[in-house]
Design an enzyme around this catalytic site. Sequence first.
Site, PDB file in Angstrom:
ATOM      1  N   TYR A  32      -4.343  37.016  27.912  1.00  0.00           N
ATOM      2  CA  TYR A  32      -4.743  37.924  26.841  1.00  0.00           C
ATOM      3  C   TYR A  32      -4.727  37.174  25.524  1.00  0.00           C
ATOM      4  CZ  TYR A  32      -0.011  38.539  24.894  1.00  0.00           C
ATOM      5  OH  TYR A  32       1.196  38.342  24.278  1.00  0.00           O
ATOM      6  N   ARG A  51      -7.468  28.741  22.550  1.00  0.00           N
ATOM      7  CA  ARG A  51      -6.306  29.149  23.354  1.00  0.00           C
ATOM      8  C   ARG A  51      -6.763  29.922  24.600  1.00  0.00           C
ATOM      9  NH1 ARG A  51      -1.458  31.661  20.015  1.00  0.00           N
ATOM     10  NH2 ARG A  51      -2.725  33.545  20.067  1.00  0.00           N
ATOM     11  N   ARG A 100      -5.746  42.485  48.135  1.00  0.00           N
ATOM     12  CA  ARG A 100      -4.543  41.787  47.691  1.00  0.00           C
ATOM     13  C   ARG A 100      -4.174  40.623  48.598  1.00  0.00           C
ATOM     14  NH1 ARG A 100       1.085  41.871  48.315  1.00  0.00           N
ATOM     15  NH2 ARG A 100       2.232  41.514  46.361  1.00  0.00           N
ATOM     16  N   HIS A 102      -2.009  36.720  47.807  1.00  0.00           N
ATOM     17  CA  HIS A 102      -1.418  35.958  46.703  1.00  0.00           C
ATOM     18  C   HIS A 102      -2.356  34.857  46.225  1.00  0.00           C
ATOM     19  CE1 HIS A 102       2.154  38.204  47.638  1.00  0.00           C
ATOM     20  NE2 HIS A 102       2.770  37.669  46.601  1.00  0.00           N
ATOM     21  N   LYS A 148      -0.911  32.108  27.407  1.00  0.00           N
ATOM     22  CA  LYS A 148      -0.725  33.490  26.962  1.00  0.00           C
ATOM     23  C   LYS A 148      -1.094  34.440  28.097  1.00  0.00           C
ATOM     24  CE  LYS A 148      -1.568  35.953  22.582  1.00  0.00           C
ATOM     25  NZ  LYS A 148      -0.213  36.406  22.362  1.00  0.00           N
ATOM     26  N   GLU A 180      11.951  31.341  20.135  1.00  0.00           N
ATOM     27  CA  GLU A 180      10.890  32.100  19.457  1.00  0.00           C
ATOM     28  C   GLU A 180      11.189  33.579  19.622  1.00  0.00           C
ATOM     29  OE1 GLU A 180       6.876  31.937  21.056  1.00  0.00           O
ATOM     30  OE2 GLU A 180       7.587  31.908  23.117  1.00  0.00           O
ATOM     31  N   LEU A 204       4.961  29.807  22.756  1.00  0.00           N
ATOM     32  CA  LEU A 204       3.528  29.973  22.583  1.00  0.00           C
ATOM     33  C   LEU A 204       3.176  29.319  21.245  1.00  0.00           C
ATOM     34  CD1 LEU A 204       0.974  31.397  23.816  1.00  0.00           C
ATOM     35  CD2 LEU A 204       1.226  32.933  21.882  1.00  0.00           C
TER      36      LEU A 204
HETATM   37  N1  PDD Z   1       1.899  37.762  20.364  1.00  0.00           N
HETATM   38  N2  PDD Z   1       5.088  33.853  20.635  1.00  0.00           N
HETATM   39  C1  PDD Z   1       4.824  34.840  21.523  1.00  0.00           C
HETATM   40  C2  PDD Z   1       5.707  34.977  22.722  1.00  0.00           C
HETATM   41  C3  PDD Z   1       3.740  35.705  21.303  1.00  0.00           C
HETATM   42  O1  PDD Z   1       3.472  36.668  22.191  1.00  0.00           O
HETATM   43  C4  PDD Z   1       2.952  35.561  20.135  1.00  0.00           C
HETATM   44  C5  PDD Z   1       1.774  36.456  19.852  1.00  0.00           C
HETATM   45  C6  PDD Z   1       3.275  34.528  19.231  1.00  0.00           C
HETATM   46  C7  PDD Z   1       2.509  34.287  17.960  1.00  0.00           C
HETATM   47  O2  PDD Z   1       1.214  33.805  18.193  1.00  0.00           O
HETATM   48  P1  PDD Z   1       0.039  34.101  17.140  1.00  0.00           P
HETATM   49  O3  PDD Z   1       0.528  33.692  15.812  1.00  0.00           O
HETATM   50  O4  PDD Z   1      -1.071  33.243  17.623  1.00  0.00           O
HETATM   51  O5  PDD Z   1      -0.243  35.563  17.224  1.00  0.00           O
HETATM   52  C8  PDD Z   1       4.339  33.690  19.528  1.00  0.00           C
HETATM   53  C9  PDD Z   1       0.801  38.688  20.285  1.00  0.00           C
HETATM   54  C10 PDD Z   1       0.352  38.982  18.904  1.00  0.00           C
HETATM   55  C11 PDD Z   1       1.149  39.934  21.093  1.00  0.00           C
HETATM   56  O6  PDD Z   1       1.704  39.744  22.162  1.00  0.00           O
HETATM   57  O7  PDD Z   1       0.833  41.043  20.676  1.00  0.00           O
END
Ligand code: PDD
Length: 286
Positions: A32, A51, A100, A102, A148, A180, A204
């Site tokens: 996503y 990304r 389904r 895996h 992501k 983070e 991330l």
């Molecule tokens: N989240 N770290 C994690 C675990 C994240 O899920 C996100 C973003 C970030 C920051 O990334 P960016 O600056 O590119 O948005 C860091 C999104 C916004 C979400 O899950 O809604």
Amino acid sequence: MARVYLNGRFLPREEAFLSVDDRGFLFGDGIYEVTAAYRGRLMRWPRHLARVEKGLKALRIDYDPSELEAVHYQLLRENGLEGAPVSYVYLQITRGAAPRTHQFPSTPVPPTVYLFAGEYQRPPRERWEQGFRAVTVPDQRWARVDIKTVQLLPNVLAKQAAVDRGADEVIFVKDGLAIEGALNNFFVVFGRTVVTHPCSNQILAGITREVVLELCGRLGFPVEERPIPVEEMFQADEAFHTGTLTEVKPCVEVDGRPIGTGKVGPVTRALFDAFLEEAEGVARGG
Ligand code: PDD
């Protein structure tokens, strides 16, 4: 009425349905992305696209995302968000619907591509100036959080733990290091020096993180990208989270202990103001 995009069509949200065989639903087998728009203009779309491309490659999902910028803009228009001060577009691409197993489907199926858009209400400045509270949560995520993916259960449980404890944000801790947030990156400040975990498979690589590091350069704040031991975090003068829609969010208390004076600090404030200017530039088409 909200309109969404699903597999090539714009349609009312109420009419958008997925197969129960979708591998996003069954396995979390997808990626996503969330991109902010300021007055209807996407911030750093090429970075978000890169990304997405990286994620698709890592998951070996065969899909060309180059048309998605146009879909983002059309979705903002269809939802009347062209003029909204801050809005966002959510994008999800899964491996698609198949019986389904895996392993990947033996006969390739088209990926599921879903987007929706919404308006974001930035907290009023008076609220921002009070700062926000965070709690530490053990980081039990998998070893590739640099991708992501939609597998966000540890993030969901961590954010709920924060809410349950009356806090706003999370700081994931692994091997004694502040890694983070649950949906954002994390920074600490010593004097004028800004410190954040380096990009690796452990975080991330946030696009807002990147913007903020650029702003540090412009404002003359020295930057250190290195791991942050938790004990050191508690000695910091300031701390903040960054992310899409998080923007720059001051963290004044962690696990009930104040960071620095327990008030929003000058470096965080300068970076937020510079971020807002950057967003204004995006809104003007810069
Ligand atoms: N989240 N770290 C994690 C675990 C994240 O899920 C996100 C973003 C970030 C920051 O990334 P960016 O600056 O590119 O948005 C860091 C999104 C916004 C979400 O899950 O809604």
